[in-house]
Each structure stands twice: as structure tokens, then as C-alpha cells.
Design an enzyme around this catalytic site. Structure first.
Site, PDB file in Angstrom:
ATOM      1  N   HIS A 170       0.809  -1.214   0.000  1.00 24.27           N
ATOM      2  CA  HIS A 170       0.000   0.000   0.000  1.00 24.27           C
ATOM      3  C   HIS A 170       0.849   1.273   0.000  1.00 24.27           C
ATOM      4  O   HIS A 170       0.371   2.338  -0.392  1.00 24.27           O
ATOM      5  CB  HIS A 170      -0.964   0.006   1.190  1.00 24.27           C
ATOM      6  CG  HIS A 170      -0.299   0.164   2.521  1.00 24.27           C
ATOM      7  ND1 HIS A 170       0.122  -0.911   3.270  1.00 24.27           N
ATOM      8  CD2 HIS A 170       0.016   1.265   3.239  1.00 24.27           C
ATOM      9  CE1 HIS A 170       0.658  -0.474   4.390  1.00 24.27           C
ATOM     10  NE2 HIS A 170       0.612   0.841   4.397  1.00 24.27           N
ATOM     11  N   LYS A 174       0.766   5.751  -2.633  1.00 27.58           N
ATOM     12  CA  LYS A 174       0.832   7.151  -2.216  1.00 27.58           C
ATOM     13  C   LYS A 174       1.344   8.031  -3.354  1.00 27.58           C
ATOM     14  O   LYS A 174       2.249   7.656  -4.092  1.00 27.58           O
ATOM     15  CB  LYS A 174       1.725   7.290  -0.981  1.00 27.58           C
ATOM     16  CG  LYS A 174       1.197   6.513   0.231  1.00 27.58           C
ATOM     17  CD  LYS A 174       2.092   6.700   1.436  1.00 27.58           C
ATOM     18  CE  LYS A 174       1.592   5.878   2.612  1.00 27.58           C
ATOM     19  NZ  LYS A 174       0.230   6.283   3.028  1.00 27.58           N
ATOM     20  N   GLU A 208       6.674   5.719  13.213  1.00 27.88           N
ATOM     21  CA  GLU A 208       5.300   5.779  13.692  1.00 27.88           C
ATOM     22  C   GLU A 208       5.289   6.195  15.154  1.00 27.88           C
ATOM     23  O   GLU A 208       6.076   5.673  15.962  1.00 27.88           O
ATOM     24  CB  GLU A 208       4.619   4.424  13.548  1.00 27.88           C
ATOM     25  CG  GLU A 208       4.447   3.953  12.112  1.00 27.88           C
ATOM     26  CD  GLU A 208       3.725   2.629  12.039  1.00 27.88           C
ATOM     27  OE1 GLU A 208       2.484   2.626  12.056  1.00 27.88           O
ATOM     28  OE2 GLU A 208       4.412   1.591  11.986  1.00 27.88           O
ATOM     29  N   HIS A 232       8.178  -2.571   2.169  1.00 28.69           N
ATOM     30  CA  HIS A 232       7.975  -1.126   2.027  1.00 28.69           C
ATOM     31  C   HIS A 232       9.272  -0.369   1.744  1.00 28.69           C
ATOM     32  O   HIS A 232       9.384   0.361   0.757  1.00 28.69           O
ATOM     33  CB  HIS A 232       7.361  -0.548   3.305  1.00 28.69           C
ATOM     34  CG  HIS A 232       5.994  -1.058   3.609  1.00 28.69           C
ATOM     35  ND1 HIS A 232       5.089  -1.430   2.641  1.00 28.69           N
ATOM     36  CD2 HIS A 232       5.351  -1.248   4.788  1.00 28.69           C
ATOM     37  CE1 HIS A 232       3.968  -1.824   3.204  1.00 28.69           C
ATOM     38  NE2 HIS A 232       4.098  -1.728   4.498  1.00 28.69           N
TER      39      HIS A 232
END
Length: 477
Positions: A170, A174, A208, A232
Site C-alpha cells: 500500500h 501514495k 510511527e 515497504h
């Protein structure tokens, strides 16, 4: 409405339709695509799960997660439900009765179902493309080490063609990620300096502020390295490091990305640091230590932070280290790429620099939370003496374009429906990422992660890792 062509009609079958991924991300993304006129009005959604439910129950379970109720009302009646066990042939026989023509099978399931579901789809004839395309979308984690990734690829590719498999990441949906290629190959001033003559090093960060929270059971069997790095972060590294493709065709782009990952050397344990958050404070709120989280093994060795130095041995990147870091419970949410250019080759400005490290001459590509990029350079500070300071030219997507609320899956789902595999990982890319980190997976079976306070920038060892090369991490935004 978008000017992009409308995707062909298809049945989107979501395995695990009652789960968070489907409810929070996938179906809302499809609603956004429907609003923009990007999916055909004959496209349908069929949710498959073991829950005792029906069409209305699935629709009601989705209602609370849709912001655009007007667009949802146009899609809602095309959502249906099939109760079934993923390991029972009868489920797939029933599915074969309901799925005709084009179909996408989205595996929003636990990883242990990936292989069995693909086998069952093939056994039921659901991957045969005689009457339309048949595509399979597989979420991460794709394997848990090199051996398991190779085994899973072999199992899946024995039943389906590579062109039918969409290994989804995912992050690649972006806008700023997709803009990396545009920035690199569409601007001659960047292309001219995109090599080891002008670039000192590259930093890739996925930080994060959130902690593990209720995901302790999943995370405790995964850890920061497996969760983020071979997928990622290596996809971002590949986009930064790839050679110009001869076209924007999916195969051309994926081949160049694969070459970069293949050129990355396995990381020795001395070039990596792992950490684990301890009790601290984030945004003014006290946070418990990782080992005190629910469903976490208090005797385990799972890391919540990983930093590593990767060497890419190509003509373009030889001698340019890529520093990667990711972690939870940090001081800020910040996903970015920093390309640090070399200092001027003469000592003309020695003694004129303001304190701080790094200092100017860098390109920052911000992926989240504020998508955009900035080019930092040096300028003279007003006054009678020669003193310089870093300044920047900034671009933010939200300031220039009507971005709107997106889940990050819109582009990826549209690409699956239109058959564009550019943003999806090929088997060799998946295995290449695991190959690079396998020495760390082996070494980290022993020892303990270094502690760091929740709400900090990470363990001291990560600072030492980059400092030994005379460099320092970019501050978290």
C-alpha cells in the site's frame, strides 16, 4: 470526475470481507473510485468470510466506514456475501457458480491462507482466463524469511501466471511515492546529479508514533524488520536507485527496480541495530513498555525498531550508503526519503555554517503525513559577516491539488482492474528483499533489542550506527 479511462466491469471477490482491511480501506477506496467514475457501473463486490451473515449484514458492517454516503448508495446494492470456509472445496464450488467473466480475488486474509486459497481457486477452475481476466491480489507479509518467500512464490506460480499475481504494497499507492519517478526522470537538474559523484548518502525513514496497541499477537510474531524493511522500505530504495526505464511499461519499470534490489548486498549484523520501546510519553500521554502490551510474550526478543545500512553495488551507487530505519512508539509519524548531496569540494564556507547536522544540500520527499517535497540549500544570513543557513523551497500536494480523502488503495485497486502491474512486486523483488535482510533474521534470534523510551527518536545505537560514518539522521518531522 477523473479523466482516466474507466476500468472494465469485474467481480471483486474479497476473502476476509468482515475484517478491518476490507471495511476501513478496500471498500471505501472502491467508493472513491466509483465517485470519480473510474469503475464500471456493472462492477460488483462479493465478500467471502466464515461469519454467519448475509448480504444485508455485510452492507451494514460497511456503512459506518464510508464517508461519502451519496457515492456509497450507488455501490451498496452491488455488494453481496458468501459464507464459506477458506479451506473447504465447497466454498470455491459455490464461488464458481457465482463468478462469471472478469474477476479479481483479493486475499485480505491471514498469510497462512495465501497458498491454500490460490490452490483452491485453481482447483475450482477460477483462475482460468477463457471467459475474462482472473487476477489475484496478495497482501503482505509475503513469507517471513527468504526460504518461506521462495516456497510461497513457487506454490503460487505453479497454479497461476506471474501476470495474474498482484503482490500489493500500500505504500506504493501514495502520490509522493509515484512522484519519485516523475521527480527523477522528468527534471533534468535532478537527473544530472543523481549519482555517487554528487550524492553523499540516502536516508529512508518510516517512523510511527503509535505503539503496537491491540495488535500485540500479530506484531510479536513479526517485528519491525519483517513488517517494514524487505517490502515497504526496499520498494522505496528501488525507486530511488533504479536506472531510467526505456518506457513506463510495467515490465520495464519492475525490471529496473529488480536490478537495484539484486545489487544490494546482504546486511551484516554490525551494520544494523534493533530496538524495543520502553515506557515513556507520547503527545503528553503515558505509554506502557512493549513487553507490557496485551498478547506480547514478556520473554520474547521482538524488535519494534530497526535501522540498517545498505550498500548497493552498481556504477551509479557504489560508495553511497542507504540508511534505512523504521519503528513504533517514536516521537512523530514521519515517512520520508532524504537525499543528502555532497558538500562543496572546497573549504570556502568553512566556519560559516550554522550548527546542526545534516546541513542544507538535500532533497526531502515526504510521504506522510504531509505529502510533498522540499529542496534545501544554503543562503547567506543577513548581516555584516559571512554566515550561512539552510533554507528550503517547499511543495505540498494539498496546497496545489484537490487531493481529498484517500485510503491509499485507490490507485492500486484501479491498476488491478486495468491490468497495470507497475506498482506491484514481482517474485524476484520479493525474494531479493528477503535475501538482503536474512543475515539479520538469523543473527537476531539471539540477544536482546536495545531499549528506547517511547516518544523518543529511537535507540542510541541507531545514532551510533550512522555517526561512525560521520553522518547523522535527519530530524523526524
Amino acid at each position: 470526475m477523473s479523466d482516466a479511462p474507466r476500468a472494465p466491469a469485474a467481480t471483486l471477490v474479497i476473502f476476509g470481507a468482515m475484517g478491518d482491511l476490507a471495511r476501513r480501506l478496500l471498500v471505501p477506496a472502491l467508493v472513491n473510485l466509483s465517485r470519480d467514475g473510474l469503475i464500471d457501473e456493472a462492477t460488483t463486490i462479493l465478500g467471502v468470510s466464515h461469519h454467519d451473515a448475509d448480504d444485508d449484514a455485510l452492507r451494514e458492517a460497511l456503512d459506518d466506514f464510508i464517508e461519502d454516503q451519496d457515492s456509497w448508495s450507488k455501490l451498496r446494492d452491488r455488494v453481496a456475501y458468501l459464507k464459506g470456509d477458506f479451506e473447504q472445496a465447497s466454498t470455491f464450488a459455490a464461488l464458481a457458480e457465482r463468478v462469471k467473466g472478469n474477476a479479481v480475488f483479493y486475499l485480505a486474509t491471514a498469510p497462512n491462507f495465501f497458498g491454500p486459497v490460490v490452490d483452491a481457486l485453481a482447483d475450482a477452475g477460477l483462475l482460468d482466463e477463457g471467459a475474462g481476466f482472473r487476477r489475484v491480489v496478495i497482501e503482505k507479509p509475503f513469507g517471513h524469511d527468504l526460504t518461506s518467500a521462495q516456497a510461497l512464490n513457487a506454490r503460487i506460480l505453479a497454479r497461476a501466471e506471474e501476470q495474474q499475481i498482484y503482490r500489493i504494497d500500500h505504500f506504493l499507492g501514495k502520490e509522493t511515492v509515484q512522484n519519485i519517478m516523475v521527480a527523477r526522470f522528468g527534471n533534468v537538474m535532478l537527473g544530472a546529479v543523481w549519482n555517487n559523484r554528487y550524492i553523499d548518502h540516502v536516508q529512508i525513514t518510516a517512523a510511527e508514533a503509535v505503539t503496537v496497541g491491540t495488535r500485540g499477537k500479530f506484531y510479536d510474531s513479526t517485528g519491525a524488520l519483517r513488517d517494514m524493511v524487505p517490502n515497504h522500505l526496499f520498494q522505496l530504495l528501488a525507486l530511488i536507485g533504479m536506472e531510467p526505464p526505456n518506457s513506463f511499461d510495467a515490465d520495464a519499470i519492475r525490471t529496473e527496480k529488480s536490478k537495484v534490489i539484486a545489487a544490494a548486498k546482504p546486511v551484516p549484523p554490525e551494520d544494523a541495530v534493533r530496538g524495543r520501546y520502553e515506557a515513556g510519553t507520547i503527545a503528553g500521554k503515558p505509554v506502557a513498555a512493549y513487553l507490557e502490551e496485551a498478547e506480547v510474550d514478556p520473554t520474547g526478543r521482538t524488535e519494534t525498531y530497526a535501522a540498517l545500512k545498505v550498500q548497493v553495488e552498481t556504477w551509479r551507487w557504489s560508495g553511497v550508503p542507504f540508511y534505512l530505519r523504521t519503528g513504533k512508539g517514536l516521537t512523530a509519524r514521519d515517512t520520508e526519503i532524504v537525499v543528502q548531496f555532497r558538500d562543496v569540494p572546497i573549504a570556502l564556507f568553512r566556519g560559516t555554517k550554522a550548527a546542526g547536522c545534516p546541513w542544507g544540500n538535500r532533497l526531502r520527499l515526504q510521504l506522510q503525513p504531509n505529502e510533498g517535497l522540499s529542496l534545501e540549500f544554503v543562503a547567506k544570513v543577513p548581516g555584516p559577516v559571512m554566515e550561512t543557513a539552510p533554507v528550503s523551497m517547499d511543495f505540498h500536494y494539498a496546497d496545489r491539488f484537490a487531493v481529498g480523502h484517500q485510503t491509499g488503495y485507490e490507485t492500486l485497486l484501479y491498476d488491478v482492474l486495468t491490468g497495470d502491474q507497475t506498482l506491484f512486486q514481482r517474485a524476484d523483488q520479493i525474494e531479493g528483499g528477503w535475501r538482503v535482510v536474512q543475515p539479520l533474521l538469523d543473527a537476531w534470534r539471539a540477544g536482546e533489542p536495545e531499549g528506547y523510551a517511547a516518544g523518543s527518536a529511537g535507540p542510541a545505537g541507531a545514532d551510533a550506527l550512522i555517526a561512525r560514518d560521520g553522518r547523522c539522521w535527519s530530524e523526524l518531522a
